[in-house]
Design a protein around this motif. Sequence first.
Motif, PDB file in Angstrom:
ATOM      1  N   LEU A 148       0.873  -1.169   0.000  1.00  0.00           N
ATOM      2  CA  LEU A 148       0.000   0.000   0.000  1.00  0.00           C
ATOM      3  C   LEU A 148       0.910   1.217   0.000  1.00  0.00           C
ATOM      4  N   PRO A 149       1.316   1.650  -1.204  1.00  0.00           N
ATOM      5  CA  PRO A 149       2.308   2.726  -1.280  1.00  0.00           C
ATOM      6  C   PRO A 149       1.770   4.042  -0.733  1.00  0.00           C
ATOM      7  N   PRO A 150       2.661   4.886  -0.261  1.00  0.00           N
ATOM      8  CA  PRO A 150       2.231   6.198   0.225  1.00  0.00           C
ATOM      9  C   PRO A 150       1.747   7.056  -0.941  1.00  0.00           C
ATOM     10  N   GLU A 151       0.911   8.013  -0.628  1.00  0.00           N
ATOM     11  CA  GLU A 151       0.452   8.983  -1.629  1.00  0.00           C
ATOM     12  C   GLU A 151       1.434  10.151  -1.606  1.00  0.00           C
ATOM     13  N   LEU A 152       2.193  10.304  -2.678  1.00  0.00           N
ATOM     14  CA  LEU A 152       3.226  11.332  -2.759  1.00  0.00           C
ATOM     15  C   LEU A 152       2.908  12.293  -3.891  1.00  0.00           C
ATOM     16  N   THR A 153       2.842  13.578  -3.551  1.00  0.00           N
ATOM     17  CA  THR A 153       2.526  14.612  -4.527  1.00  0.00           C
ATOM     18  C   THR A 153       3.637  15.649  -4.522  1.00  0.00           C
ATOM     19  N   VAL A 154       4.101  16.025  -5.696  1.00  0.00           N
ATOM     20  CA  VAL A 154       5.104  17.079  -5.834  1.00  0.00           C
ATOM     21  C   VAL A 154       4.502  18.157  -6.725  1.00  0.00           C
ATOM     22  N   ALA A 155       4.563  19.406  -6.272  1.00  0.00           N
ATOM     23  CA  ALA A 155       3.973  20.504  -7.045  1.00  0.00           C
ATOM     24  C   ALA A 155       4.858  21.735  -6.997  1.00  0.00           C
ATOM     25  N   ASP A 156       4.797  22.504  -8.050  1.00  0.00           N
ATOM     26  CA  ASP A 156       5.527  23.764  -8.131  1.00  0.00           C
ATOM     27  C   ASP A 156       4.630  24.870  -7.584  1.00  0.00           C
ATOM     28  N   ALA A 157       5.097  25.577  -6.571  1.00  0.00           N
ATOM     29  CA  ALA A 157       4.323  26.673  -5.981  1.00  0.00           C
ATOM     30  C   ALA A 157       5.071  28.000  -6.103  1.00  0.00           C
ATOM     31  N   VAL A 158       6.072  28.037  -6.986  1.00  0.00           N
ATOM     32  CA  VAL A 158       6.840  29.266  -7.194  1.00  0.00           C
ATOM     33  C   VAL A 158       5.922  30.330  -7.785  1.00  0.00           C
ATOM     34  N   GLY A 159       5.993  31.525  -7.230  1.00  0.00           N
ATOM     35  CA  GLY A 159       5.213  32.640  -7.750  1.00  0.00           C
ATOM     36  C   GLY A 159       3.806  32.769  -7.197  1.00  0.00           C
ATOM     37  N   LEU A 160       3.401  31.857  -6.326  1.00  0.00           N
ATOM     38  CA  LEU A 160       2.067  31.987  -5.730  1.00  0.00           C
ATOM     39  C   LEU A 160       2.065  33.134  -4.729  1.00  0.00           C
ATOM     40  N   THR A 161       0.932  33.795  -4.615  1.00  0.00           N
ATOM     41  CA  THR A 161       0.802  34.818  -3.582  1.00  0.00           C
ATOM     42  C   THR A 161       0.738  34.121  -2.228  1.00  0.00           C
ATOM     43  N   GLU A 162       0.888  34.883  -1.170  1.00  0.00           N
ATOM     44  CA  GLU A 162       0.810  34.314   0.177  1.00  0.00           C
ATOM     45  C   GLU A 162      -0.547  33.641   0.395  1.00  0.00           C
ATOM     46  N   ALA A 163      -1.613  34.271  -0.080  1.00  0.00           N
ATOM     47  CA  ALA A 163      -2.955  33.696   0.080  1.00  0.00           C
ATOM     48  C   ALA A 163      -3.094  32.396  -0.714  1.00  0.00           C
ATOM     49  N   GLU A 164      -2.551  32.367  -1.918  1.00  0.00           N
ATOM     50  CA  GLU A 164      -2.627  31.157  -2.740  1.00  0.00           C
ATOM     51  C   GLU A 164      -1.822  30.023  -2.106  1.00  0.00           C
ATOM     52  N   LEU A 165      -0.639  30.345  -1.598  1.00  0.00           N
ATOM     53  CA  LEU A 165       0.193  29.333  -0.949  1.00  0.00           C
ATOM     54  C   LEU A 165      -0.486  28.807   0.310  1.00  0.00           C
ATOM     55  N   THR A 166      -1.057  29.701   1.099  1.00  0.00           N
ATOM     56  CA  THR A 166      -1.771  29.292   2.313  1.00  0.00           C
ATOM     57  C   THR A 166      -2.921  28.354   1.960  1.00  0.00           C
ATOM     58  N   ALA A 167      -3.670  28.689   0.926  1.00  0.00           N
ATOM     59  CA  ALA A 167      -4.787  27.838   0.499  1.00  0.00           C
ATOM     60  C   ALA A 167      -4.280  26.463   0.056  1.00  0.00           C
ATOM     61  N   ARG A 168      -3.176  26.436  -0.668  1.00  0.00           N
ATOM     62  CA  ARG A 168      -2.594  25.181  -1.143  1.00  0.00           C
ATOM     63  C   ARG A 168      -2.121  24.332   0.035  1.00  0.00           C
ATOM     64  N   LEU A 169      -1.485  24.984   1.019  1.00  0.00           N
ATOM     65  CA  LEU A 169      -1.009  24.264   2.207  1.00  0.00           C
ATOM     66  C   LEU A 169      -2.170  23.705   3.021  1.00  0.00           C
ATOM     67  N   GLU A 170      -3.208  24.514   3.195  1.00  0.00           N
ATOM     68  CA  GLU A 170      -4.376  24.051   3.955  1.00  0.00           C
ATOM     69  C   GLU A 170      -5.058  22.881   3.254  1.00  0.00           C
ATOM     70  N   ALA A 171      -5.158  22.963   1.939  1.00  0.00           N
ATOM     71  CA  ALA A 171      -5.785  21.872   1.188  1.00  0.00           C
ATOM     72  C   ALA A 171      -4.975  20.582   1.342  1.00  0.00           C
ATOM     73  N   ALA A 172      -3.651  20.691   1.275  1.00  0.00           N
ATOM     74  CA  ALA A 172      -2.798  19.511   1.423  1.00  0.00           C
ATOM     75  C   ALA A 172      -2.867  18.947   2.835  1.00  0.00           C
ATOM     76  N   ALA A 173      -2.890  19.824   3.822  1.00  0.00           N
ATOM     77  CA  ALA A 173      -2.881  19.384   5.224  1.00  0.00           C
ATOM     78  C   ALA A 173      -4.222  18.822   5.673  1.00  0.00           C
ATOM     79  N   CYS A 174      -5.304  19.231   5.035  1.00  0.00           N
ATOM     80  CA  CYS A 174      -6.638  18.846   5.494  1.00  0.00           C
ATOM     81  C   CYS A 174      -7.335  17.840   4.575  1.00  0.00           C
ATOM     82  N   ARG A 175      -6.592  17.240   3.660  1.00  0.00           N
ATOM     83  CA  ARG A 175      -7.200  16.242   2.767  1.00  0.00           C
ATOM     84  C   ARG A 175      -7.782  15.109   3.586  1.00  0.00           C
ATOM     85  N   ARG A 176      -8.953  14.690   3.200  1.00  0.00           N
ATOM     86  CA  ARG A 176      -9.588  13.574   3.890  1.00  0.00           C
ATOM     87  C   ARG A 176      -9.069  12.263   3.326  1.00  0.00           C
TER      88      ARG A 176
END
Length: 118
Positions: free
Chosen positions: A50-78
Amino acid sequence: MVGRAVKVLGAFRTEDFLRAVRRVVARHPGLRTAFVPGDQAMVRALHADLPPELTVADAVGLTEAELTARLEAAACRRMDPQTGPLVRVTVLRTEESETVVVSPSTTRSVTFARSVCC
């Protein structure tokens, strides 16, 4: 579920990190666990693979709000406990020499893998 995010400054060897996470999961059956309905309660089911779920994404150039939203989405995935996986990690490259690693679970495997390769 509590998520964790770790900011890594400097060079980050993403492939080495992901390889280390995969190895930790392969070595420890508890990290390949799902929970299925039993007669009276959920029952732990250990998977051979049962391999881990590994995601790699480029977040260069995101605004602080966009990065925060991306982090929250990653941290709160069900997660579906019947299918897993328990170990899920997102790696976001935010700048040339800055990476954020996010895990929606509190498993220590991410911390261990980070210490092995970084």
